[in-house]
Design a protein around this motif. Structure first.
Motif, PDB file in Angstrom:
ATOM      1  N   ASP A  23       0.846  -1.185   0.000  1.00 23.34           N
ATOM      2  CA  ASP A  23       0.000   0.000   0.000  1.00 23.34           C
ATOM      3  C   ASP A  23       0.881   1.235   0.000  1.00 23.34           C
ATOM      4  O   ASP A  23       2.095   1.158   0.262  1.00 23.34           O
ATOM      5  CB  ASP A  23      -0.908  -0.005   1.242  1.00 23.34           C
ATOM      6  CG  ASP A  23      -2.116   0.925   1.124  1.00 23.34           C
ATOM      7  OD1 ASP A  23      -2.395   1.429   0.006  1.00 23.34           O
ATOM      8  OD2 ASP A  23      -2.791   1.148   2.144  1.00 23.34           O
ATOM      9  N   LEU A  75      -2.860  -2.321   5.026  1.00 23.10           N
ATOM     10  CA  LEU A  75      -3.132  -0.923   4.704  1.00 23.10           C
ATOM     11  C   LEU A  75      -2.214  -0.012   5.508  1.00 23.10           C
ATOM     12  O   LEU A  75      -1.837  -0.351   6.638  1.00 23.10           O
ATOM     13  CB  LEU A  75      -4.582  -0.568   5.073  1.00 23.10           C
ATOM     14  CG  LEU A  75      -5.694  -1.365   4.416  1.00 23.10           C
ATOM     15  CD1 LEU A  75      -6.999  -1.186   5.174  1.00 23.10           C
ATOM     16  CD2 LEU A  75      -5.850  -0.945   2.968  1.00 23.10           C
ATOM     17  N   GLU A  77      -1.639   4.466   6.261  1.00 17.84           N
ATOM     18  CA  GLU A  77      -2.130   5.836   6.072  1.00 17.84           C
ATOM     19  C   GLU A  77      -1.193   6.751   6.846  1.00 17.84           C
ATOM     20  O   GLU A  77      -0.537   6.319   7.805  1.00 17.84           O
ATOM     21  CB  GLU A  77      -3.562   5.963   6.599  1.00 17.84           C
ATOM     22  CG  GLU A  77      -4.206   7.316   6.374  1.00 17.84           C
ATOM     23  CD  GLU A  77      -4.295   7.717   4.916  1.00 17.84           C
ATOM     24  OE1 GLU A  77      -3.296   8.272   4.403  1.00 17.84           O
ATOM     25  OE2 GLU A  77      -5.330   7.491   4.276  1.00 17.84           O
ATOM     26  N   ASP A 124     -10.261  -0.264   3.890  1.00 11.23           N
ATOM     27  CA  ASP A 124      -9.563   1.004   3.713  1.00 11.23           C
ATOM     28  C   ASP A 124      -9.500   1.734   5.045  1.00 11.23           C
ATOM     29  O   ASP A 124     -10.313   1.488   5.944  1.00 11.23           O
ATOM     30  CB  ASP A 124     -10.278   1.869   2.676  1.00 11.23           C
ATOM     31  CG  ASP A 124      -9.334   2.814   1.933  1.00 11.23           C
ATOM     32  OD1 ASP A 124      -8.160   2.932   2.332  1.00 11.23           O
ATOM     33  OD2 ASP A 124      -9.782   3.430   0.948  1.00 11.23           O
ATOM     34  N   SER A 126      -8.563   5.852   6.570  1.00  5.75           N
ATOM     35  CA  SER A 126      -8.222   7.257   6.322  1.00  5.75           C
ATOM     36  C   SER A 126      -8.143   7.944   7.675  1.00  5.75           C
ATOM     37  O   SER A 126      -8.791   7.534   8.635  1.00  5.75           O
ATOM     38  CB  SER A 126      -9.279   7.951   5.465  1.00  5.75           C
ATOM     39  OG  SER A 126      -9.095   7.661   4.114  1.00  5.75           O
ATOM     40  N   THR A 165     -15.699   0.051  -1.548  1.00  2.96           N
ATOM     41  CA  THR A 165     -14.486  -0.732  -1.317  1.00  2.96           C
ATOM     42  C   THR A 165     -13.286   0.142  -1.018  1.00  2.96           C
ATOM     43  O   THR A 165     -12.268  -0.336  -0.538  1.00  2.96           O
ATOM     44  CB  THR A 165     -14.176  -1.651  -2.507  1.00  2.96           C
ATOM     45  OG1 THR A 165     -14.047  -0.837  -3.677  1.00  2.96           O
ATOM     46  CG2 THR A 165     -15.260  -2.692  -2.707  1.00  2.96           C
ATOM     47  N   VAL A 166     -13.384   1.435  -1.318  1.00  2.00           N
ATOM     48  CA  VAL A 166     -12.331   2.410  -0.998  1.00  2.00           C
ATOM     49  C   VAL A 166     -12.995   3.706  -0.556  1.00  2.00           C
ATOM     50  O   VAL A 166     -14.172   3.920  -0.798  1.00  2.00           O
ATOM     51  CB  VAL A 166     -11.386   2.695  -2.201  1.00  2.00           C
ATOM     52  CG1 VAL A 166     -10.597   1.464  -2.582  1.00  2.00           C
ATOM     53  CG2 VAL A 166     -12.146   3.245  -3.378  1.00  2.00           C
TER      54      VAL A 166
END
Length: 171
Positions: A23, A75, A77, A124, A126, A165-166
């Motif tokens: 990722d 993932l 971030e 996902d 964020s 999905t995102v």
């Protein structure tokens, strides 16, 4: 213009072979990265830091501390000079703090053990002031300081059958 490969699996970089790439995350301009940077996570616990303003030859690998078993991190971030790593095996989000642009200190768990959602289904992640998780069942949860933010709700989706999905979070 012709696309330029920045990093690829099997590439040799500073004497190391690049492993499977998992990722990437954008790091906003900050003290350590005045023009911003892209962090690329590989399956062997290494992040590759790419500063686009400096070009592909500027990529620097950095091994993260912690038990980052291949196949478990899915993932990453970045927000506010922190790197967030979703580790499904540990069922935890590991938070790395930047020290002068370097993430070589030990991670801290984002969630207290009793507050961890089922990260095995995370699609996902964020982060802004909150951390948002999109799970495989289509739910979107918001968390602040490792605790679920019950004041957050999702509204206005096209239909109840909508399964994202995102996601992206903007200020």
């Amino acid at each position: 213009s012709v696309p330029t490969s920045v990093l690829k699996r099997g590439q040799s970089l500073l004497g190391q072979t690049v492993n499977h790439l998992i990722d990437l995350a954008w790091v906003s301009p900050s003290i350590g990265y005045p023009d911003g940077a892209v962090f690329i996570y590989s399956d062997d616990g290494v992040i590759y830091i790419y500063e686009p303003s400096l070009g592909p030859l500027s990529i620097v690998p950095q091994r993260l501390e912690g038990e980052l078993t291949p196949g478990t991190v899915t993932l990453i971030e970045a927000f506010d000079e922190h790197l967030y790593v979703v580790d499904r095996q540990q069922n935890q989000i590991l938070r790395y703090a930047s020290i002068n642009g370097s993430y070589n200190g030990p991670p801290r768990p984002y969630f207290a053990q009793e507050n961890v959602p089922q990260l095995q289904t995370a699609l996902d992640v964020s982060v802004d002031e909150r951390l948002y998780l999109l799970l495989g069942n289509g739910t979107l949860g918001a968390y602040f300081g490792g605790t679920e933010d019950l004041s957050f709700s999702v509204q206005g989706l096209p239909s109840t059958e909508f399964r994202p999905t995102v996601m992206a979070v903007e200020p």
